[in-house]
Design a protein around this motif. Structure first.
Motif, PDB file in Angstrom:
ATOM      1  N   ALA A 259      -1.753 -12.725  -8.515  1.00  0.00           N
ATOM      2  CA  ALA A 259      -2.807 -12.641  -9.638  1.00  0.00           C
ATOM      3  C   ALA A 259      -1.849 -12.284 -11.438  1.00  0.00           C
ATOM      4  O   ALA A 259      -2.608 -12.980 -12.135  1.00  0.00           O
ATOM      5  CB  ALA A 259      -2.872 -10.649  -9.773  1.00  0.00           C
ATOM      6  N   TRP A 260      -0.729 -11.628 -11.106  1.00  0.00           N
ATOM      7  CA  TRP A 260      -0.369 -11.978 -12.905  1.00  0.00           C
ATOM      8  C   TRP A 260       0.543 -12.849 -13.267  1.00  0.00           C
ATOM      9  O   TRP A 260       0.356 -13.521 -14.648  1.00  0.00           O
ATOM     10  CB  TRP A 260       0.722 -10.708 -12.435  1.00  0.00           C
ATOM     11  CG  TRP A 260       0.556  -9.844 -12.699  1.00  0.00           C
ATOM     12  CD1 TRP A 260       1.220  -8.754 -12.243  1.00  0.00           C
ATOM     13  CD2 TRP A 260       0.720  -9.124 -14.677  1.00  0.00           C
ATOM     14  NE1 TRP A 260       0.606  -7.271 -12.438  1.00  0.00           N
ATOM     15  CE2 TRP A 260       0.177  -7.226 -14.126  1.00  0.00           C
ATOM     16  CE3 TRP A 260       0.000  -9.005 -15.303  1.00  0.00           C
ATOM     17  CZ2 TRP A 260      -0.217  -6.329 -14.900  1.00  0.00           C
ATOM     18  CZ3 TRP A 260      -0.959  -8.499 -16.174  1.00  0.00           C
ATOM     19  CH2 TRP A 260      -0.831  -7.135 -16.178  1.00  0.00           C
ATOM     20  N   ALA A 261       0.494 -14.460 -12.028  1.00  0.00           N
ATOM     21  CA  ALA A 261       1.096 -15.506 -12.246  1.00  0.00           C
ATOM     22  C   ALA A 261      -0.190 -16.335 -12.742  1.00  0.00           C
ATOM     23  O   ALA A 261       0.323 -16.992 -14.358  1.00  0.00           O
ATOM     24  CB  ALA A 261       1.895 -15.694 -10.949  1.00  0.00           C
TER      25      ALA A 261
ATOM     26  N   ARG B 204       0.660  -6.721  -0.858  1.00  0.00           N
ATOM     27  CA  ARG B 204      -0.209  -6.751  -2.383  1.00  0.00           C
ATOM     28  C   ARG B 204       0.801  -7.112  -2.830  1.00  0.00           C
ATOM     29  O   ARG B 204       0.037  -7.631  -3.948  1.00  0.00           O
ATOM     30  CB  ARG B 204      -0.872  -4.902  -1.313  1.00  0.00           C
ATOM     31  CG  ARG B 204      -1.592  -4.400  -0.837  1.00  0.00           C
ATOM     32  CD  ARG B 204      -1.900  -3.006  -0.905  1.00  0.00           C
ATOM     33  NE  ARG B 204      -1.018  -2.263  -0.431  1.00  0.00           N
ATOM     34  CZ  ARG B 204      -1.393  -1.315   0.628  1.00  0.00           C
ATOM     35  NH1 ARG B 204      -1.434  -2.153   1.892  1.00  0.00           N
ATOM     36  NH2 ARG B 204      -0.067  -0.583   0.905  1.00  0.00           N
ATOM     37  N   ASP B 205       2.265  -6.626  -2.654  1.00  0.00           N
ATOM     38  CA  ASP B 205       3.017  -6.860  -3.642  1.00  0.00           C
ATOM     39  C   ASP B 205       2.980  -8.465  -4.280  1.00  0.00           C
ATOM     40  O   ASP B 205       2.889  -8.840  -5.200  1.00  0.00           O
ATOM     41  CB  ASP B 205       4.162  -6.485  -3.195  1.00  0.00           C
ATOM     42  CG  ASP B 205       4.776  -5.463  -3.201  1.00  0.00           C
ATOM     43  OD1 ASP B 205       3.562  -4.203  -4.029  1.00  0.00           O
ATOM     44  OD2 ASP B 205       5.207  -5.005  -2.882  1.00  0.00           O
ATOM     45  N   SER B 206       2.780  -9.247  -3.129  1.00  0.00           N
ATOM     46  CA  SER B 206       2.634 -10.648  -2.748  1.00  0.00           C
ATOM     47  C   SER B 206       1.387 -11.505  -3.882  1.00  0.00           C
ATOM     48  O   SER B 206       1.381 -12.210  -4.469  1.00  0.00           O
ATOM     49  CB  SER B 206       2.128 -11.395  -1.740  1.00  0.00           C
ATOM     50  OG  SER B 206       1.816 -12.664  -1.901  1.00  0.00           O
TER      51      SER B 206
ATOM     52  N   ILE C 222      -2.928 -17.957 -17.629  1.00  0.00           N
ATOM     53  CA  ILE C 222      -4.447 -18.512 -18.183  1.00  0.00           C
ATOM     54  C   ILE C 222      -3.958 -17.736 -19.653  1.00  0.00           C
ATOM     55  O   ILE C 222      -4.782 -18.461 -20.688  1.00  0.00           O
ATOM     56  CB  ILE C 222      -5.404 -17.258 -17.935  1.00  0.00           C
ATOM     57  CG1 ILE C 222      -5.905 -17.535 -16.519  1.00  0.00           C
ATOM     58  CG2 ILE C 222      -6.146 -17.163 -18.813  1.00  0.00           C
ATOM     59  CD1 ILE C 222      -6.614 -16.772 -16.054  1.00  0.00           C
ATOM     60  N   ALA C 223      -3.677 -17.452 -20.318  1.00  0.00           N
ATOM     61  CA  ALA C 223      -2.725 -17.051 -21.412  1.00  0.00           C
ATOM     62  C   ALA C 223      -1.308 -17.910 -22.479  1.00  0.00           C
ATOM     63  O   ALA C 223      -2.530 -17.614 -23.572  1.00  0.00           O
ATOM     64  CB  ALA C 223      -2.289 -15.847 -21.307  1.00  0.00           C
TER      65      ALA C 223
END
Length: 362
Positions: free
Chosen positions: A345-347, A338-340, A352-353
């Protein structure tokens, strides 16, 4: 080979007890084609089908409890094994350690002192007299069975030379004269001539020996069947072919008896039980190769198919503790996954940002 075998590289323990990577057969494929080839050029018949008179085997599986010294060592080794499995990542180093511990437990199931020799070179027939005790639950059970029937021949298979000495002493203590017990190994019978003399002393009408304790040097080339009424397996190999060689020393044409007893003497909650399951599984797929109509079959007893957790479940002294260990380990793995996924996902969001800012600036 690639047409009919499914081969994968696995981490295994070799015959020298060293851990190595090797190609392993994990299953068969295209068996309908293979059978067509086999049956085109060969016929497969049992001895009974071609009229050979061989004794009917009566198989007995006898389970004995570990003694206090064996149980103490098993408990200690299992704790070390659990520690080797306790890390989140099962590294090659911990796998090597775990396999070494399994081998030590297999030795302890035979005799409590077999894993710790007095000399740097290990136990041998020559230094076996230095053991604190010669007896073990398996040895005592085999000696009792032999003592029940002293008027025929008995073959006991056991690989370790020092264990041969201890077993001989245990059988003698049960009432069999020591001079009636022969030992066939590389130390006691180093030449073909000596081995043949022992075989003749066991099989002749004026037999010199009633018991033969042997290891792999007796698997081929020696006729021991004439007056053999029972065969005992004190330890177990990893494949059924070795058992067939062992049993073939007595269960063959020329044996005067119509029935021969085959005893598998196993220590409860030990490596014996796991190995017995492996051999049974291998026998099943070997029979399926010739007798089944299936096009594919797995090798359910390949060593690598037994995960470290599978071995531990066979051996655990505290199943609830073992279950908790697995549950905690699985929870750690799930949390790490889950942490991975969260980091990935944040990466992606950051990527995208950044890309959006670059496009806006353009």
């Amino acid at each position: 080979l690639t047409q009919y075998l499914r081969i994968e590289t696995k981490l295994i323990q070799g015959s020298n007890l060293e851990v190595m990577e090797a190609p392993c057969v994990v299953g068969f494929q295209n068996l309908d084609q293979l059978r067509e080839i086999l049956f085109r050029y060969g016929e497969f018949r049992t001895a009974k089908q071609v009229g050979l008179k061989i004794p009917e085997p009566i198989v007995r599986r006898i389970e004995v409890e570990l003694d206090a010294a064996q149980e103490a060592k098993y408990t200690r080794y299992i704790e070390a094994y659990e520690q080797a499995l306790g890390t989140m990542t099962f590294s090659p180093e911990s796998r090597y350690k775990a396999l070494g511990l399994l081998q030590r437990m297999a030795l302890v199931a035979v005799h409590a002192e077999l894993d710790e020799s007095p000399d740097e070179g290990g136990w041998s027939y020559g230094n076996a007299h230095r053991a604190q005790s010669f007896a073990s639950p398996k040895f005592v059970q085999i000696a009792a069975l032999i003592a029940e029937k002293k008027d025929c021949g008995h073959i006991v298979f056991l690989e370790n030379n020092a264990a041969h000495y201890w077993l001989r002493e245990t059988i003698a203590a049960a009432g069999i004269p020591k001079e009636r017990i022969a030992v066939l190994n590389g130390e006691t019978a180093p030449t073909t001539l000596v081995r043949q003399r022992i075989a003749e002393g066991f099989t002749s009408d004026q037999a010199q020996y009633d018991v033969v304790i042997a290891n792999k040097i007796a698997y081929e080339g020696l006729n021991l069947q004439n007056r053999t009424c029972a065969i005992y397996h004190d330890d177990l190999p990893m494949e059924p072919a070795t058992l067939q060689q062992r049993n073939g020393r007595g269960q063959r044409q020329g044996n005067r008896y119509d029935v021969i007893y085959i005893y598998y003497v196993l220590a409860r909650r030990s490596m014996d039980m796991a190995r017995f399951q492996l051999i049974a599984g291998k026998r099943e797929w070997m029979a399926e190769l010739l007798e089944s109509a299936a096009s594919e079959t797995n090798n359910p007893a390949a060593q690598a198919d037994q995960s470290p957790e599978d071995w531990l479940m066979y051996l655990s002294r505290d199943p609830e503790k073992t279950q908790r260990l697995f549950a905690a380990k699985e929870a750690q793995r799930a949390q790490a996954e889950r942490d991975s996924q969260r980091k990935m996902a944040w990466a992606r969001v950051r990527g995208i940002a950044v890309r959006q800012r670059e496009l806006s600036g353009a």
